[in-house]
Write a protein that holds these residues in place. Structure first.
Motif, PDB file in Angstrom:
ATOM      1  N   ALA A   1       1.428  37.380  22.384  1.00  0.00           N
ATOM      2  CA  ALA A   1       2.804  36.816  22.239  1.00  0.00           C
ATOM      3  C   ALA A   1       3.553  38.274  22.643  1.00  0.00           C
ATOM      4  CB  ALA A   1       2.684  36.927  20.930  1.00  0.00           C
ATOM      5  N   GLY A   2       3.396  38.940  23.881  1.00  0.00           N
ATOM      6  CA  GLY A   2       3.945  39.808  24.419  1.00  0.00           C
ATOM      7  C   GLY A   2       5.484  39.114  25.546  1.00  0.00           C
ATOM      8  N   VAL A   3       6.432  39.480  25.266  1.00  0.00           N
ATOM      9  CA  VAL A   3       7.184  39.192  26.076  1.00  0.00           C
ATOM     10  C   VAL A   3       8.290  40.857  26.280  1.00  0.00           C
ATOM     11  CG1 VAL A   3       9.479  38.031  26.210  1.00  0.00           C
ATOM     12  CG2 VAL A   3       7.624  37.407  24.621  1.00  0.00           C
ATOM     13  N   THR A   4       8.905  40.704  27.740  1.00  0.00           N
ATOM     14  CA  THR A   4       9.246  41.695  28.168  1.00  0.00           C
ATOM     15  C   THR A   4      11.247  41.184  28.494  1.00  0.00           C
ATOM     16  OG1 THR A   4       8.961  41.981  30.852  1.00  0.00           O
ATOM     17  CG2 THR A   4       7.067  43.024  29.038  1.00  0.00           C
ATOM     18  N   ASP A   5      11.675  42.296  29.124  1.00  0.00           N
ATOM     19  CA  ASP A   5      13.230  41.415  29.946  1.00  0.00           C
ATOM     20  C   ASP A   5      12.867  41.056  30.986  1.00  0.00           C
ATOM     21  OD1 ASP A   5      12.706  43.996  30.865  1.00  0.00           O
ATOM     22  OD2 ASP A   5      14.113  44.972  29.714  1.00  0.00           O
ATOM     23  N   ALA A   6      11.663  41.352  31.024  1.00  0.00           N
ATOM     24  CA  ALA A   6      11.557  40.393  33.129  1.00  0.00           C
ATOM     25  C   ALA A   6      10.321  39.846  33.180  1.00  0.00           C
ATOM     26  CB  ALA A   6      11.735  40.890  33.171  1.00  0.00           C
ATOM     27  N   CYS A   7       9.601  39.259  31.780  1.00  0.00           N
ATOM     28  CA  CYS A   7       8.401  38.758  31.226  1.00  0.00           C
ATOM     29  C   CYS A   7       8.188  37.921  30.570  1.00  0.00           C
ATOM     30  CB  CYS A   7       7.247  39.195  32.047  1.00  0.00           C
ATOM     31  SG  CYS A   7       5.725  38.296  31.801  1.00  0.00           S
ATOM     32  N   GLU A   8       7.996  37.208  30.484  1.00  0.00           N
ATOM     33  CA  GLU A   8       7.719  36.239  28.800  1.00  0.00           C
ATOM     34  C   GLU A   8       5.694  35.730  28.713  1.00  0.00           C
ATOM     35  OE1 GLU A   8       8.545  31.321  29.531  1.00  0.00           O
ATOM     36  OE2 GLU A   8       9.911  32.903  28.831  1.00  0.00           O
ATOM     37  N   ASP A   9       5.250  36.501  29.117  1.00  0.00           N
ATOM     38  CA  ASP A   9       4.366  35.957  29.319  1.00  0.00           C
ATOM     39  C   ASP A   9       3.251  37.308  29.838  1.00  0.00           C
ATOM     40  OD1 ASP A   9       1.589  35.324  28.835  1.00  0.00           O
ATOM     41  OD2 ASP A   9       1.246  33.959  30.424  1.00  0.00           O
ATOM     42  N   ILE A  10       3.258  38.469  29.304  1.00  0.00           N
ATOM     43  CA  ILE A  10       2.484  39.232  30.163  1.00  0.00           C
ATOM     44  C   ILE A  10       0.432  39.213  29.853  1.00  0.00           C
ATOM     45  CG2 ILE A  10       4.466  40.676  29.538  1.00  0.00           C
ATOM     46  CD1 ILE A  10       2.133  42.373  27.481  1.00  0.00           C
ATOM     47  N   GLU A  11       0.959  38.689  29.282  1.00  0.00           N
ATOM     48  CA  GLU A  11      -0.749  38.942  28.951  1.00  0.00           C
ATOM     49  C   GLU A  11      -1.725  37.709  30.228  1.00  0.00           C
ATOM     50  OE1 GLU A  11      -0.215  39.568  25.103  1.00  0.00           O
ATOM     51  OE2 GLU A  11       0.885  38.024  26.266  1.00  0.00           O
ATOM     52  N   GLY A  12      -0.989  36.636  30.266  1.00  0.00           N
ATOM     53  CA  GLY A  12      -0.923  35.979  31.634  1.00  0.00           C
ATOM     54  C   GLY A  12      -0.775  36.570  33.299  1.00  0.00           C
ATOM     55  N   GLU A  13       0.651  37.389  32.491  1.00  0.00           N
ATOM     56  CA  GLU A  13       1.178  38.203  34.023  1.00  0.00           C
ATOM     57  C   GLU A  13      -0.359  38.883  34.864  1.00  0.00           C
ATOM     58  OE1 GLU A  13       3.503  39.718  37.335  1.00  0.00           O
ATOM     59  OE2 GLU A  13       3.260  37.552  35.962  1.00  0.00           O
ATOM     60  N   LEU A  14      -0.464  39.729  33.479  1.00  0.00           N
ATOM     61  CA  LEU A  14      -1.518  40.783  34.041  1.00  0.00           C
ATOM     62  C   LEU A  14      -3.022  40.433  34.601  1.00  0.00           C
ATOM     63  CD1 LEU A  14      -4.288  41.783  31.757  1.00  0.00           C
ATOM     64  CD2 LEU A  14      -2.454  41.916  30.473  1.00  0.00           C
ATOM     65  N   MET A  15      -3.770  39.177  34.049  1.00  0.00           N
ATOM     66  CA  MET A  15      -4.624  38.570  33.975  1.00  0.00           C
ATOM     67  C   MET A  15      -4.642  37.580  35.331  1.00  0.00           C
ATOM     68  SD  MET A  15      -6.920  37.363  31.416  1.00  0.00           S
ATOM     69  CE  MET A  15      -5.050  36.265  29.850  1.00  0.00           C
ATOM     70  N   GLY A  16      -3.406  37.511  36.038  1.00  0.00           N
ATOM     71  CA  GLY A  16      -3.103  36.808  37.649  1.00  0.00           C
ATOM     72  C   GLY A  16      -2.891  38.153  37.936  1.00  0.00           C
ATOM     73  N   ARG A  17      -2.875  39.087  38.091  1.00  0.00           N
ATOM     74  CA  ARG A  17      -2.752  40.488  38.337  1.00  0.00           C
ATOM     75  C   ARG A  17      -4.073  41.048  39.079  1.00  0.00           C
ATOM     76  NH1 ARG A  17       2.341  43.884  37.174  1.00  0.00           N
ATOM     77  NH2 ARG A  17       4.413  42.640  37.524  1.00  0.00           N
ATOM     78  N   LEU A  18      -4.363  41.565  37.671  1.00  0.00           N
ATOM     79  CA  LEU A  18      -5.979  41.358  38.070  1.00  0.00           C
ATOM     80  C   LEU A  18      -6.613  40.206  39.248  1.00  0.00           C
ATOM     81  CD1 LEU A  18      -6.803  42.079  34.562  1.00  0.00           C
ATOM     82  CD2 LEU A  18      -7.248  44.112  36.492  1.00  0.00           C
ATOM     83  N   ARG A  19      -6.502  38.891  38.865  1.00  0.00           N
ATOM     84  CA  ARG A  19      -7.188  38.054  40.345  1.00  0.00           C
ATOM     85  C   ARG A  19      -7.143  38.115  41.293  1.00  0.00           C
ATOM     86  NH1 ARG A  19     -11.443  36.810  37.227  1.00  0.00           N
ATOM     87  NH2 ARG A  19     -11.229  35.841  35.597  1.00  0.00           N
ATOM     88  N   ALA A  20      -5.608  38.286  41.167  1.00  0.00           N
ATOM     89  CA  ALA A  20      -5.405  38.974  42.611  1.00  0.00           C
ATOM     90  C   ALA A  20      -6.108  40.189  43.574  1.00  0.00           C
ATOM     91  CB  ALA A  20      -3.684  39.126  43.168  1.00  0.00           C
TER      92      ALA A  20
END
Length: 497
Positions: A110-129
């Motif tokens: 449930a991590g949210v930044t002021d530019a991203c509402e899904d940090i866990e999905g974002e970081l795993m997407g970046r890993l996959r790339a």
């Protein structure tokens, strides 16, 4: 002799309350790097659970970094980017040193930044790339109060959630996740995930697993696992209602190597239960003065006065004054509350033990609170605020381990009410918090607790009974009063069923 599997280890853990003022900055995170992650072996955390399985399996662990902080306001995006930069460089280094077999992640969800509402999905997407990571197994653990997204299920092979609230099984969850990875590495197949959200959102008070609806949902999840051997794990996700994001609320996910149609049917069976029991996740609360009047008339104790609106474990500051004011107003002596107030602690510098002082206590950080309480107090004791959890399965242990620091503390007394003032907000999930400061909870008439569910494992065994009270604060259970802007609609109870 075959080489040992090389497993990269990292984590980021934050439950983001987007409705509280301020920002959570990089400086607010406790950061461990490299061998400091391996040093968590034996501390009861999720990392400890991963490391137990790694030792048993003979894995070669490649620790990178872990960022952890208490539930609080929206994260400054720069903090997430700092974490990502370290993780990205760690993955590149690991791959340059030889084959990497998998990634293990300790997450909240449930991590949210002021530019991203899904940090866990974002970081795993970046890993996959990243080159070399596209098909690599990504496994991990996450909190029952995650806001689970499609990106999380799409990019992970197996994320395993806590099954208990209070979270007494955080370490066990990490063990389960790591054992599933061992199953894959032993040739058991590479699983994938599916997820499903329902149009229901519950406050934290409605997500305890000892009672309906979560108890019913967890029972069905275990039944699904028993019925279908292709489904490795089923997650019942209570959600975190104080994150204003599209996917907040109740959800389900599972890990499978089997048929997607069967998996979807299993998820739908859980959704049916959640929708049918949607009102059970909105528990009633007592009027504060009515509860205190009843307690005052009772001969025994301790009675627990639970204040979910100032739930430290939900992101509140832990300095609301309503319960303290009520204890004084009703004359309930031999009672105790904990207030996170570093300014009040500092104001006692120079006061001798047994001496008196006039303090402005609490009410400094929550706009819903009446404000600081001007109170004459007697200083009882001071300490550095360090203590060790009495319960190694405490709700607190998942990210913090067993060694807890409340910062400099002071115990003061006013009209028979004992007030533990801490410099760092600390969730009331272990009786060692009070006992370490010379406060014996079993001897008290009433104890104010700033929590929702996490306190139950510690306080229920010693309590004569408890009252969940309705007070003003940032974690109030009436979700219809929150100014959601990003949450998907319609959703119960904000909209007509």
């Amino acid at each position: 002799m075959p080489r040992a599997p090389r497993i990269l280890l990292a984590g980021i853990f934050h439950e983001t309350h987007t409705f509280v003022p301020g920002k959570t900055a990089l400086a607010d995170f406790t950061i461990r790097r490299g061998d400091a992650l391996l040093g968590r072996a034996g501390d009861g955390s999720t990392m400890d659970g991963f490391l137990e399985v790694a030792a048993a399996e003979g894995w070669d662990m490649v620790p990178v970094c872990e960022y952890i902080t208490a539930p609080s306001a929206t994260i400054e995006h720069a903090a997430f980017e700092a974490f990502w930069s370290e993780l990205e460089q760690g993955v590149k280094r690991a791959l340059s040193d030889g084959p990497l077999d998998a990634i293990l992640l300790a997450l909240h969800g449930a991590g949210v930044t002021d530019a991203c509402e899904d940090i866990e999905g974002e970081l795993m997407g970046r890993l996959r790339a990243m080159p070399g990571v596209g098909d690599m197994p990504i496994f991990g653990s996450f909190d029952l109060h995650a806001n689970f997204t499609d990106a999380m299920s799409r990019h992970a092979n197996a994320l395993v959630g806590y099954r208990e609230n209070p979270h007494i099984d955080a370490r066990d969850t990490a063990v389960r996740a790591a054992r599933l990875l061992a199953r894959t590495l032993a040739g058991g197949g590479l699983p994938h995930m599916l997820s499903l959200r329902v149009p229901v959102i519950w406050p934290p008070t409605g997500t305890g697993t000892a009672v309906s609806p979560m108890h019913d949902l967890e029972a069905r999840a275990r039944q699904i696992e028993a019925e279908n051997p292709d489904i490795w794990a089923v997650n019942v996700i209570g959600g975190f209602s104080f994150s204003d994001v599209h996917d907040a609320g109740v959800a389900f996910s599972l890990v499978t190597t089997g048929d997607d149609d069967a998996a979807r049917a299993a998820l739908e069976s859980l959704a049916d239960i959640a929708i049918r029991l949607r009102d059970a996740g909105q528990p009633a609360e007592w009027d504060l003065d009515a509860a205190l009047a009843e307690i005052a008339a009772k001969p025994d104790g301790p009675w627990i006065v639970i204040e979910p609106a100032d739930n430290i474990g939900g992101g509140a500051a832990g300095d609301c004054t309503s319960v303290l004011r009520a204890l004084l107003r009703h004359g309930i002596a031999n009672s105790a509350v904990v207030i996170a107030d570093p300014e009040a602690v500092a104001a006692l510098d120079g006061t001798r033990i047994g001496g008196t002082a006039q303090l402005q206590i609490g009410g400094k950080r929550a706009p819903q609170d009446p404000g600081p309480l001007d109170l004459a107090v007697t200083l009882v004791s001071r300490s550095d605020g360090n203590f060790e959890l009495e319960d190694r399965n405490s709700h607190m242990v998942a990210s913090l381990g067993v060694h807890i620091s409340m910062g400099p503390c002071a115990v003061v007394e006013a009209d028979g009410v004992t007030i533990l003032l801490t410099s760092r907000k600390t969730a009331p999930a272990d009786l060692g918090q009070l006992r370490s400061q010379g406060i014996i909870p079993e001897t008290l008439k009433a104890i104010g607790v700033k929590g929702a569910v996490a306190h139950r494992r510690a306080y229920d065994p010693i309590a004569a009974g408890s009252y969940v009270v309705d007070t003003p604060g940032p974690c109030a259970s009436d979700l219809t009063a929150l100014p959601y802007r990003n949450l998907r609609r319609p959703i119960h109870p904000l909209d007509p069923a």
